[in-house]
Scaffold this motif. Structure first.
Motif, PDB file in Angstrom:
ATOM      1  N   VAL A  30       0.837  -1.208   0.000  1.00 20.59           N
ATOM      2  CA  VAL A  30       0.000   0.000   0.000  1.00 20.59           C
ATOM      3  C   VAL A  30       0.871   1.257   0.000  1.00 20.59           C
ATOM      4  O   VAL A  30       1.733   1.425   0.867  1.00 20.59           O
ATOM      5  N   PHE A  32       0.352   5.559  -0.652  1.00 21.86           N
ATOM      6  CA  PHE A  32      -0.358   6.782  -1.024  1.00 21.86           C
ATOM      7  C   PHE A  32       0.033   7.883  -0.048  1.00 21.86           C
ATOM      8  O   PHE A  32       0.743   7.639   0.927  1.00 21.86           O
ATOM      9  N   LEU A  42     -10.631   7.562   2.302  1.00 24.04           N
ATOM     10  CA  LEU A  42     -10.170   6.187   2.116  1.00 24.04           C
ATOM     11  C   LEU A  42     -11.401   5.296   2.182  1.00 24.04           C
ATOM     12  O   LEU A  42     -11.990   5.113   3.247  1.00 24.04           O
ATOM     13  N   LYS A  50      -8.791  -0.974   6.009  1.00 24.39           N
ATOM     14  CA  LYS A  50      -8.810   0.458   6.332  1.00 24.39           C
ATOM     15  C   LYS A  50      -8.396   0.730   7.780  1.00 24.39           C
ATOM     16  O   LYS A  50      -7.556   1.593   8.044  1.00 24.39           O
ATOM     17  N   VAL A 220      -9.180   7.495  -2.225  1.00 29.38           N
ATOM     18  CA  VAL A 220      -8.360   6.301  -2.413  1.00 29.38           C
ATOM     19  C   VAL A 220      -9.236   5.092  -2.091  1.00 29.38           C
ATOM     20  O   VAL A 220      -9.890   5.056  -1.046  1.00 29.38           O
ATOM     21  N   LEU A 222      -9.530   1.087  -1.290  1.00 22.66           N
ATOM     22  CA  LEU A 222      -8.766  -0.047  -0.775  1.00 22.66           C
ATOM     23  C   LEU A 222      -9.632  -1.301  -0.880  1.00 22.66           C
ATOM     24  O   LEU A 222     -10.798  -1.301  -0.468  1.00 22.66           O
ATOM     25  N   ILE A 227      -4.417  -0.931  -2.880  1.00 20.46           N
ATOM     26  CA  ILE A 227      -4.998   0.258  -3.499  1.00 20.46           C
ATOM     27  C   ILE A 227      -5.443  -0.107  -4.913  1.00 20.46           C
ATOM     28  O   ILE A 227      -4.638  -0.580  -5.724  1.00 20.46           O
ATOM     29  N   ASN A 230      -7.159   5.654  -7.148  1.00 18.65           N
ATOM     30  CA  ASN A 230      -6.760   6.867  -6.431  1.00 18.65           C
ATOM     31  C   ASN A 230      -7.127   8.030  -7.345  1.00 18.65           C
ATOM     32  O   ASN A 230      -6.389   8.351  -8.280  1.00 18.65           O
TER      33      ASN A 230
END
Length: 253
Positions: A30, A32, A42, A50, A220, A222, A227, A230
């Protein structure tokens, strides 16, 4: 940028026998960032990773590998715990778990100031009054205990506690999930106001994409610890991944 995670990996393992174990990957590669004065959402289904990512960002548990930076410094360079938590705070999902039921609201708000700053008692009281005003709560509530607060008031107290140290970065964990629609709208409007007026960077974690897109500059996605998208919020209709697309379609209903 205010926060960055690079190639973060995390697994949980459990024993399945005397000499065997089974591991479940929660985060896989991951990467970002959250920019200065940026509001990032997110999004993902339950179990997508998360909450684990939030806990790693807050140093509540370690990543197995990867790099983390906050306010231009690597996490490894933060030797002073107080300096780290003056820069990053979190608004937890359940106010009933985040607020000590034995304390008055004033004590709840004063605790981080007592342990993470060297402010005088007078300056702490001033900061508390400012935080209450910022979340539109009357000073009269400082003398009550959390159990007497409404759901919306309790969430505002949690937000006041998060902003009271004047951090650069605040993580919001499902900040509206337990609220009715009217209170949800009020909390989202308050978050937008704080973002615009105080320049705080936010990362809002939620399975509710409809709530995220009301306040976030960028989203973003998840899924299964990775990911998958984005994108700028205004480009939400351009996502390609099937899971992100289904969440985006549901948010339009």
């Amino acid at each position: 940028m205010v926060w960055r995670g690079e190639n973060l990996n995390k697994s949980y393992c459990s024993r399945t026998g005397a000499f065997t174990s089974k591991c479940h990957t929660v985060l896989s590669g991951v990467s970002f960032h959250v920019g200065d004065k940026e509001f990032v959402g997110l999004a993902g289904e339950s179990g997508s990773g998360k909450t684990t990512l939030a806990r790693i960002a807050l140093r509540l548990e370690p990543a197995e590998s990867g790099k983390l930076c906050l306010a231009g410094k690597s996490y490894a360079d933060y030797q002073d715990r107080r300096e780290f938590y003056r820069n990053i705070q979190m608004m937890f999902q359940h106010s009933s778990e985040a607020l000590n039921p034995r304390w008055q609201v004033e004590q709840v708000l004063e605790e981080p100031l007592r342990y993470l700053t060297e402010l005088s008692p007078e300056k702490r009281r001033e900061r508390i009054r400012e935080a209450m005003a910022a979340v539109s709560l009357p000073a009269s509530l400082l003398r009550v205990r959390p159990a007497t607060l409404s759901g919306g008031q309790a969430q505002r107290v949690c937000l006041a506690r998060a902003i009271i140290l004047q951090p650069n970065f605040i993580i919001l964990d499902e900040p509206t999930s337990s609220l009715d629609m009217v209170i949800q709208y009020q909390i989202l409007q308050l978050l937008r106001k704080l973002h615009q007026e105080q320049g705080i960077s936010f990362l809002m974690i939620s399975h509710d994409l409809g709530a995220i897109k009301q306040v976030a500059d960028r989203i973003v996605f998840l899924h299964a610890g990775q990911i998958i998208e984005n994108v700028a919020t205004r480009q939400l209709n351009q996502v390609k991944h099937p899971v992100a697309k289904s969440l985006a379609d549901a948010a339009r209903l």
